[in-house]
Scaffold this active site. Structure first.
Site, PDB file in Angstrom:
ATOM      1  N   SER A 411       0.827  -1.215   0.000  1.00 29.57           N
ATOM      2  CA  SER A 411       0.000   0.000   0.000  1.00 29.57           C
ATOM      3  C   SER A 411       0.852   1.251   0.000  1.00 29.57           C
ATOM      4  CB  SER A 411      -0.845   0.046   1.274  1.00 29.57           C
ATOM      5  OG  SER A 411      -1.518  -1.136   1.433  1.00 29.57           O
ATOM      6  N   HIS A 432      -1.749  -2.364  -6.514  1.00 29.43           N
ATOM      7  CA  HIS A 432      -2.278  -2.052  -5.182  1.00 29.43           C
ATOM      8  C   HIS A 432      -3.790  -2.194  -5.188  1.00 29.43           C
ATOM      9  CE1 HIS A 432      -3.268   1.148  -1.942  1.00 29.43           C
ATOM     10  NE2 HIS A 432      -3.215  -0.061  -1.412  1.00 29.43           N
ATOM     11  N   GLU A 444      -4.659   0.475  -8.087  1.00 30.16           N
ATOM     12  CA  GLU A 444      -3.581   1.406  -8.443  1.00 30.16           C
ATOM     13  C   GLU A 444      -2.470   0.598  -9.097  1.00 30.16           C
ATOM     14  OE1 GLU A 444      -2.690   3.321  -4.663  1.00 30.16           O
ATOM     15  OE2 GLU A 444      -3.415   5.235  -5.422  1.00 30.16           O
ATOM     16  N   ASN A 482      -3.374   6.689  -0.794  1.00 27.82           N
ATOM     17  CA  ASN A 482      -2.924   6.628   0.605  1.00 27.82           C
ATOM     18  C   ASN A 482      -2.019   7.797   0.968  1.00 27.82           C
ATOM     19  OD1 ASN A 482      -4.414   4.433   1.282  1.00 27.82           O
ATOM     20  ND2 ASN A 482      -2.780   2.944   0.995  1.00 27.82           N
TER      21      ASN A 482
END
Ligand code: T1G
Length: 699
Positions: A411, A432, A444, A482
């Protein structure tokens, strides 16, 4: 005998005996752009002027009949003729006009059909009025003709639900006369012949009666008030359908006024249209022309929540999956989770027992990493620790066949660093997934320095097969989503420490449109995850950064949220409520820092939270971590529960305006000049009066 003439680039007219065939050919989905509208009018007029013609049939080339108005025309100066005028001309035709829709006859496309005098669908047809998904309402007679063909209830359900129904169902409702198998042109010809033979009745829809369905109207109003309060268009759908029992022209006029008002004045319409394009824009990447590698067999390392979710997603997409865990017990747990995931889909009616069995037959669990020697792609989904990942990738480099793609589901961590331990850096990429990986649409695709273009293209191709939305991301801590979350998440902590309660912050943001506020999300995901990340970042956290200890203090009590029954909220048989002990910790922390709590309005909570999200998102665009602003919007729409009617953080930023965002940051910076800094890109945009939409257009 037939002779075809071209009316314009997208419409042709072919006479076959007494039948005039009007063919629409406007790839990719025959959207009713201006040439289509003008061409239809010209074709129907010409056919009426041709004495040899007794019946007119409209059909389309390509994969679908008209899939709706051309969304690309929205927001621009309307081009005559309008679609309502086009359809009214068709309906007014002296000679009977029928339509033979195929594929997905949606929105304006279905409204064209409603304006013809009979409708024969091609087998496999699906129809719908999805304008609500664009924050609109049917704007070309759908709310007026729909009730005359299928009644108010079906019209309301279709217009408010925005989903497609099979042609056969539409035929049961009376919206379609019948369904025939065959090619569109042949079905059109046969239907026209049926009109000539008197076996297919034709009638002008507007001349049909319509019954008032008070119950349907009341049910719709109750549903809209409860579930669709954020969409300006929803109540208008009901108002327009209600008017269908009056004068048709008046009803059409009212519908059109609502439609134009929404296009001109409704931010929710602008947001929904933006979200529609965001889902499609993100596939336009520099590597789009590269040939993806063929993937048949996927190795997934790690059978935890993420690994089993990824494996489930891969099985659902038809791949063979080899699940790797370190020990039998963990392997059984992982396989058990996958089985539960698959069973869940069957229970929800999203799958069948047969499909579940087929998927499980393609799953081969193993504790032997060497069994990955023949897979085409490996997705590592183990503990978020760089040394653990480096060990795994060192082994994979030795084990996997030439050309196999090595992906990490990390992540946050640096894909370049992971790739550095292999001899095949061009084959290493980040994939991801978002938890739960078999449900969340976002993926992602993190492109490292040396990642080969065809490996990137393979990642996007994998997403398509998994029915996910891939967004290309560059390498940085947290990639796109994130990284931005890590930044604006601090604002929620600052607001809490300065005086707002977790509940007030959650409620303010849920009223803004988030499905769940940040403290509820933290409790749901597990507060220990953020805690682990903060510990990881502690070593490098700058002293100037304001650090809120409240979350850590709550975790130190062993309160991780739902999974422990306590976090910011209490979760027990009495339901969910604020955790008084967490509130005590908040008070103690404020006192320890000498903070006198102050009141916040909900608006200030939203403004600060969104300004933080926008400013970090702007930096992510400026640094090229995201290709375009619209890619950031897609990440938040499809991975972070951002309200779709707002279009995404940077679409919302355009609604606020760069100048105002800069002003807010400068105001907030007076209290914390370290955290609140104006990104260069925003200052430039404010200076030039530029929007993020302008940057999207620059590509
Ligand atoms: N207008 C313009 N372009 C459209 C379009 C549309 N309506 N629909 C799709 N495209 C483009 C899309 O951007 C993509 O382009 C390509 O077509 C393939 O689409 C007056 C006002 C039809 C089910 O909301 O649901 O009618 O990115 O990748 O997965 O009352 O497209 O390749 O350049 O989605 O096979 C109502 C929207 C409009 C239908 C096909 N209609 N479209 O799905 O292909 S409002 C809709 C879809 C209206 C009237 C009102 C899907 C699809 P590019 P795709 P797909």
């Amino acid at each position: 005998m037939s002779d075809a003439t071209s009316i314009n680039d997208v419409i042709s007219l072919e006479r076959v005996g007494e039948i005039a065939l009007v063919r629409i050919d406007n790839p990719p989905v025959n959207a009713s752009a201006q040439p289509v509208r003008q061409g239809l009018i010209d074709a129907v007029t010409a056919a009426n002027a041709d004495d040899a013609v007794k019946v007119i049939a409209i059909y389309a080339a390509g994969r679908t009949f008209v899939a709706g108005a051309d969304i690309r025309e929205f927001g621009k100066t309307p081009l005559e003729p309008s679609l309502p005028d086009t359809i009214n001309t068709i309906e007014a035709s002296e000679k009977p006009v029928i339509s033979a829709p195929h594929g997905t006859a949606l929105g304006g496309g279905l409204e064209i059909c409603m304006g013809t005098h009979a409708r024969v669908g091609v087998k496999g047809l699906r129809v719908g009025l999805p304008e609500i998904n664009l924050g609109l309402l049917p704007g070309a007679g759908g709310t007026q003709r729909g009730p005359r063909l299928m009644g108010m209830k079906h019209t309301l359900d279709m217009s408010l639900g925005g989903t497609m129904v099979p042609g056969e169902t539409a035929a049961e409702w009376g919206l379609i006369d019948k369904i025939e198998d065959g090619e569109p042109r042949d079905v059109a010809l046969k239907a026209a012949q049926d009109v000539l033979d008197g076996t297919l009745e034709t009638r002008r829809t507007s001349e049909l009666p319509v019954e008032v369905d008070k119950a349907a109207l009341e049910d719709a109003r109750a549903m809209v008030a409860k579930k669709m309060s954020n969409l300006a268009s929803a109540p208008m759908v009901i108002d327009a359908v209600e008017r269908s029992t009056g004068d048709v022209k008046e009803g059409m006029k009212f519908e059109r006024e609502c439609f134009m008002d929404l296009l001109k004045n409704a931010p929710s319409t602008r947001g929904m249209i933006h979200a529609f394009f965001a889902e499609r824009a993100v596939s336009k990447i520099p590597e789009a022309k590269a040939t993806p590698r063929e993937i048949k067999k996927i190795g997934v390392i790690g059978g935890g929540t993420m690994g089993s979710g990824i494996a489930t997603s891969a099985l659902n997409a038809g791949f063979e999956v080899r699940l790797i865990e370190v020990a039998d017990e963990a392997l059984e747990r992982g396989t058990g989770t996958i089985t539960k995931n698959l069973e869940g889909a069957v229970k929800r009616g999203k799958s069948t027992e047969a499909k579940m069995k087929d998927a499980l037959d393609r799953l081969s669990p193993s504790t032997d990493m060497d069994s990955l020697s023949d897979v085409d792609l490996v997705i590592e989904a183990v503990f978020e620790d760089m040394s653990v990942k480096k060990d795994i990738f060192t082994n994979l480099d030795r084990i996997c066949k030439k050309g196999a793609i090595l992906a990490s589901n990390t992540s946050y961590l640096d894909i370049d660093e992971i790739a550095s331990v292999t001899s095949r850096r061009e084959d290493v990429i980040g994939l991801h997934f978002f938890s739960p990986a078999h449900i969340m649409k976002l993926l992602e695709v993190v492109v490292a320095d040396k990642t080969a273009p065809e490996v990137v293209a393979t990642g996007f191709n994998l997403a398509k097969k998994m029915k996910k939305i891939a967004v290309r991301a560059g390498v940085c801590d947290g990639f796109i989503g994130n990284r931005i979350l890590a930044y604006y998440g601090k604002t929620a902590g600052y607001l809490m420490e300065d005086g707002a309660s977790p509940e007030q912050i959650d409620t303010a943001l849920e009223n803004f449109g988030f499905a769940m506020g940040p403290f509820k999300v933290g409790d749901l995901a597990g507060l220990d995850i953020g805690w682990a990340n903060r510990k990881r970042m502690n070593a490098t956290r700058p002293n100037e950064e304001r650090y809120v200890r409240i979350h850590d203090k709550i975790c130190e009590e062993g309160w991780y949220g739902r999974k422990t029954g306590k976090g910011f909220y209490i979760y027990d048989d009495e339901g969910i409520r604020p955790n008084p002990e967490a509130l005590e910790i908040i008070d103690k922390e404020r006192a320890a820092k000498g903070i006198t709590p102050r009141d916040f309005t909900d608006q200030e909570i939203v403004d600060r939270y969104m300004t933080a999200m926008i400013s970090e998102a702007a930096r992510v665009v400026e640094e090229g971590i995201a290709l375009r602003p619209i890619d950031v919007d897609a990440v938040f729409l499809f991975g972070y529960g951002f309200p779709r009617f707002r279009g995404g953080p940077l679409k919302y930023a355009d609604e606020v305006g760069a100048k105002e965002v800069v002003r807010r940051i400068e105001e907030y910076a007076k209290d914390d000049s370290y955290y609140w800094k104006v990104p260069d890109i925003l200052r430039r945009m404010a200076g030039k009066g530029e929007t993020f939409e302008d940057l999207n257009k620059e590509g």
